[in-house]
Design a protein around this motif. Sequence first.
Motif, mmCIF file in Angstrom:
data_model
loop_
_atom_site.group_PDB
_atom_site.id
_atom_site.type_symbol
_atom_site.label_atom_id
_atom_site.label_comp_id
_atom_site.label_asym_id
_atom_site.label_seq_id
_atom_site.Cartn_x
_atom_site.Cartn_y
_atom_site.Cartn_z
ATOM 1 N N THR A 97 -0.902 6.738 -4.424
ATOM 2 C CA THR A 97 -0.293 5.614 -5.140
ATOM 3 C C THR A 97 0.837 5.010 -4.321
ATOM 4 O OG1 THR A 97 1.296 7.021 -6.345
ATOM 5 C CG2 THR A 97 -0.823 6.591 -7.414
ATOM 6 N N GLY A 98 0.835 5.251 -3.007
ATOM 7 C CA GLY A 98 1.908 4.786 -2.145
ATOM 8 C C GLY A 98 1.503 3.625 -1.260
ATOM 9 N N THR A 99 2.199 3.477 -0.119
ATOM 10 C CA THR A 99 1.978 2.357 0.790
ATOM 11 C C THR A 99 1.019 2.759 1.903
ATOM 12 O OG1 THR A 99 4.210 1.561 0.332
ATOM 13 C CG2 THR A 99 3.089 0.604 2.207
ATOM 14 N N ASN A 100 1.508 3.544 2.863
ATOM 15 C CA ASN A 100 0.647 4.061 3.921
ATOM 16 C C ASN A 100 0.154 5.432 3.486
ATOM 17 O OD1 ASN A 100 1.268 1.789 5.313
ATOM 18 N ND2 ASN A 100 2.520 2.775 6.863
ATOM 19 N N ASN A 101 -1.117 5.518 3.132
ATOM 20 C CA ASN A 101 -1.632 6.731 2.520
ATOM 21 C C ASN A 101 -2.688 7.375 3.396
ATOM 22 O OD1 ASN A 101 -0.164 6.490 -0.083
ATOM 23 N ND2 ASN A 101 -1.352 4.628 -0.233
ATOM 24 N N VAL A 102 -2.248 8.201 4.324
ATOM 25 C CA VAL A 102 -3.164 8.963 5.160
ATOM 26 C C VAL A 102 -3.407 10.325 4.526
ATOM 27 C CG1 VAL A 102 -3.537 9.986 7.439
ATOM 28 C CG2 VAL A 102 -2.412 7.756 7.237
ATOM 29 N N TYR A 103 -2.364 10.926 3.997
ATOM 30 C CA TYR A 103 -2.491 12.272 3.434
ATOM 31 C C TYR A 103 -3.152 12.283 2.056
ATOM 32 C CZ TYR A 103 -1.425 17.117 2.375
ATOM 33 O OH TYR A 103 -1.544 18.440 2.046
ATOM 34 N N PRO A 104 -2.664 11.525 1.076
ATOM 35 C CA PRO A 104 -3.341 11.533 -0.236
ATOM 36 C C PRO A 104 -4.609 10.700 -0.204
ATOM 37 C CG PRO A 104 -1.518 9.992 -0.287
ATOM 38 C CD PRO A 104 -1.465 10.659 1.062
ATOM 39 N N MET A 105 -5.457 10.892 -1.185
ATOM 40 C CA MET A 105 -6.720 10.157 -1.238
ATOM 41 C C MET A 105 -6.796 9.304 -2.496
ATOM 42 S SD MET A 105 -9.360 13.245 -2.303
ATOM 43 C CE MET A 105 -10.777 12.167 -2.124
ATOM 44 N N MET A 106 -7.566 8.234 -2.407
ATOM 45 C CA MET A 106 -7.840 7.429 -3.595
ATOM 46 C C MET A 106 -8.787 8.232 -4.486
ATOM 47 S SD MET A 106 -6.051 4.712 -3.162
ATOM 48 C CE MET A 106 -6.682 3.691 -4.497
ATOM 49 N N ALA A 128 11.534 8.746 12.105
ATOM 50 C CA ALA A 128 10.856 8.422 10.848
ATOM 51 C C ALA A 128 9.773 9.465 10.614
ATOM 52 C CB ALA A 128 10.242 7.030 10.906
ATOM 53 N N LEU A 129 9.781 10.066 9.436
ATOM 54 C CA LEU A 129 8.847 11.127 9.089
ATOM 55 C C LEU A 129 7.891 10.611 8.018
ATOM 56 C CD1 LEU A 129 11.537 13.927 8.926
ATOM 57 C CD2 LEU A 129 9.955 13.476 10.806
ATOM 58 N N ASP A 130 6.614 10.547 8.363
ATOM 59 C CA ASP A 130 5.596 10.010 7.458
ATOM 60 C C ASP A 130 6.007 8.645 6.926
ATOM 61 O OD1 ASP A 130 3.951 12.191 7.828
ATOM 62 O OD2 ASP A 130 4.838 13.321 6.171
ATOM 63 N N GLY A 131 6.540 7.814 7.827
ATOM 64 C CA GLY A 131 6.834 6.427 7.503
ATOM 65 C C GLY A 131 8.233 6.126 7.032
ATOM 66 N N GLU A 132 9.093 7.141 6.886
ATOM 67 C CA GLU A 132 10.428 6.906 6.368
ATOM 68 C C GLU A 132 11.488 7.476 7.313
ATOM 69 O OE1 GLU A 132 10.389 8.595 2.472
ATOM 70 O OE2 GLU A 132 9.357 6.874 1.599
ATOM 71 N N ARG A 133 12.479 6.645 7.660
ATOM 72 C CA ARG A 133 13.549 7.094 8.550
ATOM 73 C C ARG A 133 14.405 8.132 7.830
ATOM 74 N NH1 ARG A 133 13.631 1.467 9.756
ATOM 75 N NH2 ARG A 133 15.399 1.134 8.362
ATOM 76 N N GLU A 134 14.469 9.318 8.393
ATOM 77 C CA GLU A 134 15.159 10.420 7.735
ATOM 78 C C GLU A 134 16.250 11.052 8.598
ATOM 79 O OE1 GLU A 134 14.887 11.544 4.734
ATOM 80 O OE2 GLU A 134 13.022 10.716 3.959
#
Length: 332
Positions: free
Chosen positions: A132-141, A287-293
Amino acid sequence: MKTIGIIANPSSGKDIRRLVAHATVIDNYEKVNIVERIILAAQKFGTEKIYIMPDTYEIGYKAKNNLIYLKQLGIDVEILDMTITGSFADTMVATKIMEQFGVGCIVSLGGDGTNRVIAKVINETPLLPISTGTNNVYPMMLEGTIAGIVASVVSSGKFDKEILCKRDKRLEIYKNGKLIDIALIDAVISKENFTGTRAIWDISTITDIFVTRAHPNNIGFSSVAGYKTTLSEDEDGGIYVKIGESPESVMAPIAPGVVEKVGIIDCKRLNMDTDYSYEVMEKGTIALDGEREVIIKEGDILIFRISRNGPYRVNVTKTLEIAQQIGFFVKR
């Protein structure tokens, strides 16, 4: 007791990439609907209790109350008794509580970032990630009804976790010998020296990319590696890509609807459980999985390592096929 947990992130899919890209929008009202469908399916297949993380939008409360009003709720649904902060800390606390309660499966509603936070604290509990996110490589539809059925199979106690799940890879980042953070998909070195809106989308600021998987069907910065080579989640190791001005480049989808030309200076495989040293040449962020941390500065020495210390992720197709073969869905 056969139990499952649900973690629905009300903030997933709402970062700044919605303004600079063309991502699908899954609003919180739809997340309520998804949770309702998970509950309705799960209670039909043996789940006896469901724990739900509380959140600022009250997704769990709304789903539960809707089903009570419709006289469709047939099992105990409990919203966790915990203080909420409206931050990623809520997800971590909820994950820990659910593991303490011994849930058989945790269903997450979010993107790569949500699942990365879960992965930081989850231990042995199987994870079923719904996108349910933006860049979704890990979760699935995945349709909520199917998610509820799969979670019920996993938590039924009839199957060995090792058969239904795969222990995922994760990318570990160390500084001065200490583990400072992890990523499930990618760690990206950016020249941006502030975390700000956290989400990262500007390829011109990126210098280095470390990934745990690469495939042309991925989106986000891991796609840069994926349009050069392929590495599945089941294969050991990772990939490192150095980007910048180069005679060789790829066209890669770094965000929904955003395809950029990316120069590749170097691309190489990384071995499992091997330390790769990286010296920071200028101040910036990771940036970790798309987010600067993580903020980094010139002279920092970092270690990147690929391991199999990620979550036990449920294989949906395999789980359904195995359950069907033994007659799990047959009612007499």
